[in-house]
Enzyme design. Structure first.
Site, PDB file in Angstrom:
ATOM      1  N   GLN A  70       0.817  -1.211   0.000  1.00 40.14           N
ATOM      2  CA  GLN A  70       0.000   0.000   0.000  1.00 40.14           C
ATOM      3  C   GLN A  70       0.857   1.270   0.000  1.00 40.14           C
ATOM      4  O   GLN A  70       2.063   1.237   0.259  1.00 40.14           O
ATOM      5  CB  GLN A  70      -0.913   0.004   1.219  1.00 40.14           C
ATOM      6  CG  GLN A  70      -2.006  -1.046   1.165  1.00 40.14           C
ATOM      7  CD  GLN A  70      -3.012  -0.886   2.274  1.00 40.14           C
ATOM      8  OE1 GLN A  70      -2.964  -1.586   3.276  1.00 40.14           O
ATOM      9  NE2 GLN A  70      -3.944   0.033   2.111  1.00 40.14           N
ATOM     10  N   HIS A  71       0.193   2.371  -0.311  1.00 41.99           N
ATOM     11  CA  HIS A  71       0.670   3.744  -0.095  1.00 41.99           C
ATOM     12  C   HIS A  71       1.721   4.241  -1.105  1.00 41.99           C
ATOM     13  O   HIS A  71       1.935   5.443  -1.201  1.00 41.99           O
ATOM     14  CB  HIS A  71       1.264   3.922   1.306  1.00 41.99           C
ATOM     15  CG  HIS A  71       0.427   3.411   2.417  1.00 41.99           C
ATOM     16  ND1 HIS A  71      -0.876   3.798   2.612  1.00 41.99           N
ATOM     17  CD2 HIS A  71       0.704   2.528   3.417  1.00 41.99           C
ATOM     18  CE1 HIS A  71      -1.364   3.182   3.676  1.00 41.99           C
ATOM     19  NE2 HIS A  71      -0.428   2.412   4.182  1.00 41.99           N
ATOM     20  N   ASP A 223      -2.585  -4.989   0.420  1.00 37.23           N
ATOM     21  CA  ASP A 223      -2.191  -6.299   0.917  1.00 37.23           C
ATOM     22  C   ASP A 223      -2.963  -6.727   2.159  1.00 37.23           C
ATOM     23  O   ASP A 223      -3.343  -7.906   2.288  1.00 37.23           O
ATOM     24  CB  ASP A 223      -0.681  -6.366   1.161  1.00 37.23           C
ATOM     25  CG  ASP A 223      -0.132  -5.188   1.960  1.00 37.23           C
ATOM     26  OD1 ASP A 223      -0.921  -4.352   2.451  1.00 37.23           O
ATOM     27  OD2 ASP A 223       1.104  -5.096   2.093  1.00 37.23           O
TER      28      ASP A 223
END
Length: 462
Positions: A70-71, A223
């Site tokens: 992520q991110h 995830d």
């Protein structure tokens, strides 16, 4: 022969490609290719790993979905060329920008309300602000902003101008609104100084396009949402991952906002919400103890199990090199209660209890936000193989702990989403859950009480 689907886990470390039977989730094949180390990565490295691990499987499947780290910030220019290497979730250079944005939003409470989270350097919006302040030419060139799994899904699209994501990934950017259940362009403009093109947020059950060969694409997901989907996490359950960091998540029917920053209010991959708490220190606590005592994993567990609960008064506060939950970035580890009688067994026991008391703090924070007590815990990750974890975890947490068999649950969740998109149904397919073992123990609330006393005594330490 039933239809096959492909679930991909494009993590920080590697690309894992899992081929499963769409009807029941039976694993047919698994391939894995490593990603380069670092906190800043050229997305072409993900292309290469995907080409080796996953692309050869596409000719045998009817649908594919990608779960990913992520991110991470992926910037494309007006011609859809990568502007600069992607900044990953574990790149902390944007810490000053996180503080700036929180202040501009009106403080932690407003940050949590507007974005679902109190912003930290992992969040995408802070990286965009860093880009605007430190690389203004690259910021000016940026026309589209994607997340890592969005990028790989786009590379598969037959329509090369279609960019897609899902709610779980969008909710970790810092410019997704839980109230709107969609993008808040004011927030992304606050970060970057303009509004770039953002991917379309696709519903969990919907197809997000198809490849040139006609393979259906799922929207993909973050995830943690993928692991929750892979294990069919339900309200009242908490999923704990004991990795280098510690992650605890649960399913909620409504968004949460935690001004303390202990819990991030992300979305899940089913249309609900996935409050999540993350610690920087988890299995690395055991690595530290092994190094300190000069032993391997097996011996560390033997030592820990030779000591009584509470380690004869030895308490380890494991905020090694700082902690995120609670937010103590300048903290250091503290070993409390040492006497001339303290033994290696006590220190080993204290290390396992510290890791699991930290998890208990995460679960407490989730319960506080959801207003619902946790009824059961599922625990995954490499550290769960330790016999000491199996014995100590239910004692510290005060409830039974279920340990699913080792598996690629992020990839399994992505595969389940792919099967869902293929089916065209309103609900995801019901696959048999993996085998698991359940461990119980007499609760040891005094261990958690001693840990929290040391935690609170050191609150002001830097």
């Amino acid at each position: 022969m039933t239809d096959l689907v492909l679930g991909v886990d494009s993590s920080t470390q590697s690309c894992k490609a899992l081929v499963v039977d769409a009807a029941d989730g039976t694993i047919v094949d698994l391939q894995q290719v490593a990603h380069p180390d670092g906190t800043e990565v050229d997305p072409s490295a993900w292309d290469k790993a995907f080409a080796e691990a996953a692309a050869p499987q596409l000719s045998r499947v009817k649908a594919v979905a990608i779960g990913g780290q992520q991110h991470g910030m992926v910037c494309l220019d007006a011609e859809d060329r990568v502007v600069r290497p992607a900044l990953l979730w574990n790149d902390t250079r944007s810490a000053p920008q996180a503080a700036e944005l929180i202040a501009e939003l009106g403080g932690p409470e407003e940050s949590a309300r507007r974005t679902g989270s109190v912003l930290v350097p992992s969040i995408t919006s802070t990286k965009l602000r860093w880009l605007a302040e430190n690389e203004p030419e690259n910021a000016q060139r940026t026309a589209t902003v994607l997340l890592p799994h969005d990028y790989l899904t786009w590379k598969l699209q037959a329509d090369s101008r279609r960019f897609v994501t899902d709610r779980s990934e969008a909710s970790g950017t810092g410019y997704f609104s839980p109230q709107l259940d969609g993008w808040d362009t004011e927030l992304v403009e606050m970060a970057l100084g303009k509004v770039p093109r953002l991917p379309e947020i696709v519903a969990p059950e919907a197809a997000a396009g198809e490849t040139a060969a006609g393979v259906i694409l799922g929207a993909g997901m973050g995830d943690n949402a993928a692991a929750a989907l892979g294990l069919d996490l339900q309200p009242g359950q908490v999923l704990v991952s004991l990795g280098t960091s510690g992650v605890a998540s649960t399913v909620a029917e409504a968004p949460v906002a935690d001004p303390t920053g202990m819990v991030a209010g992300f979305a899940d991959a089913t249309g609900r919400w996935l409050p999540i708490s993350v610690t920087l220190n988890c299995a690395r606590i055991l690595q530290f103890a092994r190094r300190l005592l000069g032993v391997d994993n097996d011996r560390l567990a033997e030592l820990a199990l030779a000591a009584p609960a509470g380690a004869n008064g030895t308490v380890l506060l494991p905020y090694l090199d700082g902690e995120r939950t609670p937010n103590r970035p300048n903290a250091r580890g503290t070993l409390h209660g040492l006497t001339t009688a303290t033994t290696p067994e006590d220190i080993a026991r204290a290390a396992f209890e510290a890791m699991l008391c930290s998890v208990a703090d995460e679960i407490q924070a989730l319960d506080r936000l959801t207003g619902r007590p946790t009824t059961s815990v599922m625990m995954i990750g490499g550290a769960t193989r330790s016999p000491a974890v199996k014995e100590i975890a239910p004692a510290v947490l005060g409830m039974s702990v279920s340990l699913p068999a080792d598996g690629e649950y992020v990839a399994r969740g992505a595969a389940r989403q792919a099967a869902w998109a293929l089916s065209g149904k309103a609900e995801p397919p019901q696959w048999p859950q993996p085998d698991s073992e359940t461990h119980t123990a007499e609760a040891t609330p005094e261990v958690l009480q001693a840990y929290r006393q040391v935690r609170d005594l050191t609150e002001d330490w830097t």
